[in-house]
Design a protein around this motif. Structure first.
Motif, mmCIF file in Angstrom:
data_model
loop_
_atom_site.group_PDB
_atom_site.id
_atom_site.type_symbol
_atom_site.label_atom_id
_atom_site.label_comp_id
_atom_site.label_asym_id
_atom_site.label_seq_id
_atom_site.Cartn_x
_atom_site.Cartn_y
_atom_site.Cartn_z
ATOM 1 N N MET A 60 13.791 13.510 42.809
ATOM 2 C CA MET A 60 12.461 13.913 43.254
ATOM 3 C C MET A 60 12.535 15.167 44.121
ATOM 4 S SD MET A 60 9.243 13.230 43.164
ATOM 5 C CE MET A 60 7.800 13.853 44.047
ATOM 6 N N LEU A 61 13.523 15.219 44.990
ATOM 7 C CA LEU A 61 13.669 16.369 45.881
ATOM 8 C C LEU A 61 13.960 17.636 45.091
ATOM 9 C CD1 LEU A 61 13.912 17.594 48.701
ATOM 10 C CD2 LEU A 61 16.301 16.870 48.737
ATOM 11 N N VAL A 62 14.918 17.580 44.186
ATOM 12 C CA VAL A 62 15.296 18.764 43.413
ATOM 13 C C VAL A 62 14.147 19.200 42.502
ATOM 14 C CG1 VAL A 62 16.889 19.683 41.673
ATOM 15 C CG2 VAL A 62 17.753 18.206 43.494
ATOM 16 N N ALA A 63 13.477 18.246 41.860
ATOM 17 C CA ALA A 63 12.347 18.583 40.985
ATOM 18 C C ALA A 63 11.230 19.269 41.766
ATOM 19 C CB ALA A 63 11.823 17.323 40.310
ATOM 20 N N SER A 64 10.941 18.765 42.959
ATOM 21 C CA SER A 64 9.885 19.358 43.796
ATOM 22 C C SER A 64 10.240 20.772 44.220
ATOM 23 C CB SER A 64 9.639 18.483 45.030
ATOM 24 O OG SER A 64 9.155 17.209 44.673
ATOM 25 N N LEU A 65 11.498 20.987 44.594
ATOM 26 C CA LEU A 65 11.954 22.324 44.996
ATOM 27 C C LEU A 65 11.882 23.296 43.820
ATOM 28 C CD1 LEU A 65 15.027 21.367 47.215
ATOM 29 C CD2 LEU A 65 12.856 22.311 48.014
ATOM 30 N N LEU A 66 12.265 22.824 42.630
ATOM 31 C CA LEU A 66 12.241 23.682 41.444
ATOM 32 C C LEU A 66 10.813 24.066 41.065
ATOM 33 C CD1 LEU A 66 14.955 21.950 39.222
ATOM 34 C CD2 LEU A 66 15.114 24.201 40.287
ATOM 35 N N ILE A 67 9.902 23.107 41.154
ATOM 36 C CA ILE A 67 8.497 23.390 40.828
ATOM 37 C C ILE A 67 7.902 24.366 41.834
ATOM 38 C CG2 ILE A 67 6.183 22.384 40.685
ATOM 39 C CD1 ILE A 67 7.487 19.868 39.506
ATOM 40 N N GLN A 68 8.244 24.187 43.116
ATOM 41 C CA GLN A 68 7.746 25.109 44.139
ATOM 42 C C GLN A 68 8.294 26.521 43.907
ATOM 43 O OE1 GLN A 68 5.558 24.727 46.911
ATOM 44 N NE2 GLN A 68 5.788 26.942 46.871
ATOM 45 N N ALA A 69 9.600 26.616 43.620
ATOM 46 C CA ALA A 69 10.208 27.923 43.371
ATOM 47 C C ALA A 69 9.600 28.569 42.128
ATOM 48 C CB ALA A 69 11.724 27.778 43.202
ATOM 49 N N ALA A 70 9.382 27.786 41.071
ATOM 50 C CA ALA A 70 8.783 28.313 39.846
ATOM 51 C C ALA A 70 7.356 28.792 40.107
ATOM 52 C CB ALA A 70 8.794 27.248 38.757
ATOM 53 N N THR A 71 6.610 28.043 40.901
ATOM 54 C CA THR A 71 5.248 28.451 41.259
ATOM 55 C C THR A 71 5.258 29.803 41.959
ATOM 56 O OG1 THR A 71 4.539 26.139 41.486
ATOM 57 C CG2 THR A 71 3.193 27.805 42.582
ATOM 58 N N ASN A 72 6.226 30.005 42.846
ATOM 59 C CA ASN A 72 6.358 31.296 43.522
ATOM 60 C C ASN A 72 6.661 32.420 42.530
ATOM 61 O OD1 ASN A 72 5.941 30.079 46.018
ATOM 62 N ND2 ASN A 72 8.119 29.763 46.390
ATOM 63 N N MET A 73 7.470 32.102 41.516
ATOM 64 C CA MET A 73 7.791 33.104 40.502
ATOM 65 C C MET A 73 6.588 33.439 39.636
ATOM 66 S SD MET A 73 11.567 31.794 39.369
ATOM 67 C CE MET A 73 12.775 31.372 40.647
ATOM 68 N N PHE A 74 5.791 32.433 39.290
ATOM 69 C CA PHE A 74 4.546 32.700 38.566
ATOM 70 C C PHE A 74 3.653 33.626 39.394
ATOM 71 C CE2 PHE A 74 5.129 28.270 36.579
ATOM 72 C CZ PHE A 74 5.733 28.795 35.450
ATOM 73 N N ASN A 75 3.615 33.369 40.698
ATOM 74 C CA ASN A 75 2.839 34.204 41.612
ATOM 75 C C ASN A 75 3.322 35.648 41.548
ATOM 76 O OD1 ASN A 75 1.747 35.491 43.921
ATOM 77 N ND2 ASN A 75 1.524 33.531 44.958
ATOM 78 N N GLU A 76 4.645 35.821 41.627
ATOM 79 C CA GLU A 76 5.242 37.161 41.579
ATOM 80 C C GLU A 76 4.885 37.863 40.258
ATOM 81 O OE1 GLU A 76 8.403 39.670 43.594
ATOM 82 O OE2 GLU A 76 7.430 37.830 44.221
ATOM 83 N N TYR A 77 5.008 37.118 39.181
ATOM 84 C CA TYR A 77 4.780 37.687 37.848
ATOM 85 C C TYR A 77 3.321 38.114 37.664
ATOM 86 C CZ TYR A 77 4.357 37.837 32.735
ATOM 87 O OH TYR A 77 4.097 38.222 31.453
ATOM 88 N N TYR A 78 2.402 37.204 37.962
ATOM 89 C CA TYR A 78 1.001 37.499 37.680
ATOM 90 C C TYR A 78 0.394 38.492 38.669
ATOM 91 C CZ TYR A 78 0.771 34.187 33.878
ATOM 92 O OH TYR A 78 0.975 33.557 32.679
ATOM 93 N N ASP A 79 0.827 38.470 39.912
ATOM 94 C CA ASP A 79 0.332 39.483 40.855
ATOM 95 C C ASP A 79 0.793 40.875 40.438
ATOM 96 O OD1 ASP A 79 -1.013 37.632 42.309
ATOM 97 O OD2 ASP A 79 0.248 37.722 44.097
#
Length: 312
Positions: A60-79
């Motif tokens: 659960m911890l690793v999955a949550s960290l990965l989803i948060q990091a991926a969300t940040n990358m989506f942010n970087e990409y779309y901005d």
């Protein structure tokens, strides 16, 4: 005799360190604690009446960290794609606009993180309930749609509400559920401050970016109510989070040990003061950092207080 350092080796080490740093910055590590603290809190809550399954906790911890990091990358990409980021932008990873990494590479890495999180989710469902698969997919969709899609959530007045619920409260409840097999009123009540404080992180981000967001047509909560009112709201969110815990103590629903959260009080005070009278994004970075630290330290102290109340 002193060994001689080979200049080629030295430059290779420096280049390697710089390479690691740019990829690490892409994850926006200061935001990852928003995923760590809720998982820990939900697990500590479950530990009061159940034996903890370490494998489920780690997954659960690793999955949550990965989803948060991926969300940040989506942010970087779309901005970047929408022309909102440039090499002088404050508060971004900067991997695309400053380090020259291809946008396609950032997107591929984000999707890879989602893929690993999905595999971890399957493992969790195999040991608990397949109903969690639907919940997990919704969480991943929200992570993408926060800055992706035709109408990004982050560009609306609902960013704080959505991020607070999914990254604050829901992570706690899922972490609690996979250990106990149920969600009860107690776990919901204890998760409310996390809901509020994760939302506060988003609000602080929107206060910092208010002028730029307004120019680019965003309709964030900070824009709608104005900078001064947004700072007042942020202070109110901090106050409610602390008072909520003391209400739970007064009702004898939680241990008096939870008063340990007062140790974190300087952080929200510094965060609020740091926004007052500031208009330049770079000036508000310390206040935004203090807001994120409030969530982290508050969550950790809440977990410690719950654990101490359980064992003492």
């Amino acid at each position: 005799m002193q060994p001689q350092l080979n200049s080629n080796n030295s430059s290779t080490i420096v280049h390697s360190n710089q390479g690691f740093r740019k990829w690490w910055q892409l994850t926006r590590p200061h935001t990852l604690t928003a995923a760590f603290a809720p998982v820990l809190l939900g697990t500590v809550l479950a530990n009061q009446n159940h034996t903890i399954h370490i494998g489920l906790f780690v997954a659960m911890l690793v999955a949550s960290l990965l989803i948060q990091a991926a969300t940040n990358m989506f942010n970087e990409y779309y901005d970047f794609k929408r022309g909102l980021d440039n090499e002088n932008s404050v508060g971004i990873g900067g991997t695309i606009v400053r380090d020259g990494v291809k946008p396609k590479t950032v997107m591929q890495l984000a999707l890879s993180f989602y893929g690993i999180a999905l595999l971890l989710g399957i493992y969790i469902c195999m040991l608990t309930s397949w109903w969690l698969a639907a919940v997990g997919l919704v969480c991943m969709a929200v992570g993408y749609l926060y800055t992706g899609g035709p109408v990004p959530i982050a560009y609306t007045p609902f960013g704080e509400l959505v991020s607070g619920f999914f990254m604050g409260m829901l992570i706690i409840l899922i972490s609690y559920y996979i250990q106990t097999g149920a969600v009860d009123g107690y776990s919901i009540l204890v998760s409310i401050p996390s809901f509020i404080l994760v939302g506060a992180i988003m609000l602080s981000n929107n206060i910092r970016d208010l002028d730029g967001d307004k120019e680019n047509g965003r309709k964030t909560l900070a824009i709608l109510i104005g900078r001064k009112n947004a700072v007042t709201l942020l202070a109110g969110m901090f106050i409610v989070s602390y008072i909520w815990v003391f209400i739970l103590m007064a009702l004898q629903l939680v241990s008096p040990w939870l008063a340990i959260i007062l140790i974190s009080l300087p952080k929200p005070i510094n965060a609020t003061k740091g926004f007052i009278g500031k208009k330049m994004p770079i000036e508000m970075m310390p206040a935004m950092k203090a807001t994120a630290q409030t969530n982290t330290i508050f969550g950790l102290l809440l977990s410690i207080g719950l654990f101490l109340g359980y064992i003492l």
